[in-house]
Design a protein around this motif. Structure first.
Motif, short mmCIF file in Angstrom:
data_model
loop_
_atom_site.label_atom_id
_atom_site.label_comp_id
_atom_site.label_asym_id
_atom_site.label_seq_id
_atom_site.Cartn_x
_atom_site.Cartn_y
_atom_site.Cartn_z
N SER A 139 7.88 -1.56 -16.53
CA SER A 139 6.77 -1.40 -15.57
C SER A 139 5.82 -2.57 -15.80
O SER A 139 5.63 -3.02 -16.93
CB SER A 139 6.03 -0.08 -15.80
N CYS A 140 5.21 -3.06 -14.72
CA CYS A 140 4.21 -4.12 -14.86
C CYS A 140 2.90 -3.53 -15.39
O CYS A 140 1.98 -4.27 -15.72
CB CYS A 140 3.98 -4.83 -13.52
N ARG A 141 2.77 -2.19 -15.40
CA ARG A 141 1.63 -1.53 -16.04
C ARG A 141 2.22 -0.52 -17.03
O ARG A 141 2.23 0.69 -16.77
CB ARG A 141 0.74 -0.86 -15.00
N ASP A 193 14.56 -5.19 -8.18
CA ASP A 193 13.31 -5.31 -7.44
C ASP A 193 12.32 -4.33 -8.03
O ASP A 193 12.59 -3.12 -8.04
CB ASP A 193 13.55 -4.97 -5.95
N CYS A 194 11.20 -4.84 -8.53
CA CYS A 194 10.26 -3.96 -9.23
C CYS A 194 9.52 -3.06 -8.24
O CYS A 194 8.95 -3.54 -7.25
CB CYS A 194 9.26 -4.76 -10.06
N THR A 195 9.57 -1.77 -8.52
CA THR A 195 8.85 -0.80 -7.68
C THR A 195 7.88 0.00 -8.55
O THR A 195 7.64 1.17 -8.31
CB THR A 195 9.83 0.17 -7.00
N CYS A 196 7.36 -0.66 -9.59
CA CYS A 196 6.48 0.05 -10.53
C CYS A 196 5.16 0.42 -9.84
O CYS A 196 4.87 -0.02 -8.73
CB CYS A 196 6.23 -0.81 -11.77
N GLU A 197 4.37 1.18 -10.57
CA GLU A 197 3.08 1.66 -10.08
C GLU A 197 2.21 0.51 -9.54
O GLU A 197 1.58 0.61 -8.51
CB GLU A 197 2.41 2.35 -11.28
N LEU A 198 2.22 -0.61 -10.28
CA LEU A 198 1.37 -1.74 -9.90
C LEU A 198 1.94 -2.45 -8.67
O LEU A 198 1.20 -2.76 -7.73
CB LEU A 198 1.24 -2.71 -11.08
N CYS A 199 3.24 -2.71 -8.68
CA CYS A 199 3.86 -3.44 -7.56
C CYS A 199 3.89 -2.60 -6.29
O CYS A 199 4.07 -3.14 -5.20
CB CYS A 199 5.28 -3.87 -7.94
N SER A 200 3.75 -1.27 -6.43
CA SER A 200 3.80 -0.38 -5.25
C SER A 200 2.43 -0.09 -4.66
O SER A 200 2.31 0.76 -3.77
CB SER A 200 4.45 0.96 -5.62
ZN LIG Z 1 6.12 -4.17 -11.17
#
Ligand SMILES: [Zn+2]
Length: 346
Positions: A139-141, A193-200
Motif C-alpha cells: 500500500s502507498c499508505r 496497478d495500485c488500487t491502495c487507499e491513497l491511489c484510490s
Molecule cells: Zn498506491
C-alpha cells in the motif's frame, strides 16, 4: 514481496506469529487469507496498536549463495540451497508469487527471488526471501514497516499505526513519490496497478495529496542540504515544521519522519543547542523503537545521544544557539513547548 493477484492458492493458511517453520502460534495476530482483488494477504485477527511486532522471521534463502551472473547457474545454486531446507519450507518457497513466470518460465526459483526478496539492510545488496513476509501486499499508505535486524538476523514487521481487526497488513514496496510515479514503478517492477487507499482517492483529493508530496520532496531536499543547515538554520527549522505538517496530513509514518528528526538533532547540535538536540533525537529514538523494536541496532546506537547529545560528532560547543542539555523547559503547556522547540515556527 508478492503482489499476489496470481499467487497460487496452494499454501495452507497458517497463523504463525513468528513465522518459524510454519508452526501455528497460540498468540496469532494475523492469518493468511484471500483478500479481494489481491489473491492472498495477511489480515490481523485482533485490534493491533502501533509498536506491535507482527512478524519476526528468518529468511528461507539469502542471495549470498548466488555467485554467478549466469541465469542457469543461478537457478542451479538456488536449487541446491532449496534442497537443503526441510520439505515444508521448500514448498512454502515454491508457492510464492513469481512475476516472471510468463517472461522467463525456465528460471522459476530465480523469478521468486526477483519477485519477493527484501534487502537485508539499507543499501544492502544481499537479499532474503521470507515465507510469511513475502505474503504482505503493498500500500502507498502502509500500516507496517519492515526492518532487517542484524543482531538477530531476522526481518521484523512492526505496526506503525492502529490496525483494526480484520484489516489487511500492508507495507510499501517503494520509498514514496507522487501517484503517477508510484503507479509507474509498481507496474514496471511488480506488475500490478495500485488500487491502495491513497491511489484510490477521488481525483481532487489525490491531486491535493500529490501537491503535498511534491512539496515535501522539495522541503526534504532543502533540509538535507548541509550548506542550508550551516548557514540558514532558521529557514531549515521553518521548513522542517512545514514538512512535519505534511507528513501528519499524509499519514507518513515511515523512515522519512524519523530521518527528519535526526536531521534536526544534528542541526541543533551543530549550532550548540543541546536542549533541542536532545528533544529531537529522543523523538527519533522513539519512532525507531516503535518501528523496529527496543532491540533494534539503530535504537542502541542513538540511546547514547538521548542522554548525551554532545557525544555526537555534529556538536559544536560555541554555536550561536548555545543551550545546555538540561535546559529543556519543564511544566509548559503543549503549545508553549512546541513554540519553544520549533523556535516560534508553529
Ligand atoms: Zn498506491
Amino acid at each position: 514481496m508478492a503482489p499476489s493477484s496470481t499467487s497460487p492458492p496452494t499454501s495452507p493458511p497458517h497463523t504463525s506469529q513468528n513465522g518459524e517453520n510454519g508452526e501455528n502460534s497460540q498468540n496469532a495476530l494475523w492469518t493468511l487469507q484471500d483478500v479481494p482483488g489481491k489473491g492472498k494477504g495477511l489480515v490481523v485477527t485482533q485490534d493491533v496498536t502501533p509498536g506491535t511486532c507482527l512478524l519476526s522471521e528468518a529468511p528461507l534463502i539469502t542471495t549470498e549463495i548466488i555467485t554467478s551472473f549466469d541465469m542457469d547457474s543461478t537457478e542451479q545454486q538456488l536449487l541446491g540451497a532449496l534442497n537443503k531446507l526441510p520439505k515444508a519450507d521448500q514448498e512454502r518457497y515454491r508457492s510464492l508469487h513469481n512475476n516472471f513466470s510468463d517472461s522467463d518460465p525456465t528460471h522459476p526459483l530465480s523469478g521468486i527471488v526477483r519477485s519477493n526478496a527484501y534487502p537485508l539492510g539499507v543499501e544492502e545488496e544481499v537479499g532474503g526471501v521470507f515465507a510469511d513476509i513475502a505474503r504482505i501486499n503493498h500500500s502507498c499508505r502502509p500500516n507496517v514497516v519492515q526492518y532487517w535486524n542484524p543482531l538477530f538476523e531476522k526481518m521484523t514487521i512492526y505496526a506503525v499505526r492502529a490496525i483494526p481487526k480484520g484489516t489487511e497488513i500492508t507495507t510499501s514496496y517503494i520509498p514514496g513519490g507522487v501517484s503517477q510515479e508510484r503507479k509507474q514503478i509498481l507496474k514496471d517492477h511488480f506488475g500490478f496497478d495500485c488500487t491502495c487507499e491513497l491511489c484510490s482517492l477521488p481525483e481532487d483529493k489525490l491531486r491535493q495529496s500529490d501537491e503535498r508530496i511534491a512539496r515535501a520532496e522539495k522541503l526534504d531536499e532543502m533540509i538535507g542540504n548541509s550548506k542550508n543547515i550551516y548557514y540558514a538554520p532558521e529557514e531549515v527549522m521553518k521548513n522542517a515544521r512545514s514538512l512535519l505538517n505534511i507528513y501528519e496530513q499524509e499519514g507518513i509514518k515511515d523512515g522519512r519522519l524519523s530521518r527528519l528528526y535526526f536531521d534536526l538533532f544534528q542541526m541543533c547540535n551543530m549550532h550548540g543547542d543541546l536542549a533541542r538536540a536532545r528533544c529531537f533525537v529522543k523523538y527519533h529514538c522513539d519512532l525507531k523503537k516503535l518501528a523496529e523494536g527496543k532491540d533494534s541496532k539503530n535504537v542502541y546506537e542513538v540511546l547514547l545521544y538521548v542522554k548525551s547529545p554532545q557525544k555526537h560528532g555534529s556538536y559544536e560547543p560555541d554555536g550561536k544557539w548555545k543551550t545546555a542539555a538540561s535546559d529543556v523547559p519543564k511544566g509548559m503547556k503543549a503549545t508553549e513547548f512546541a513554540n519553544w522547540l520549533w523556535r516560534g515556527n508553529i
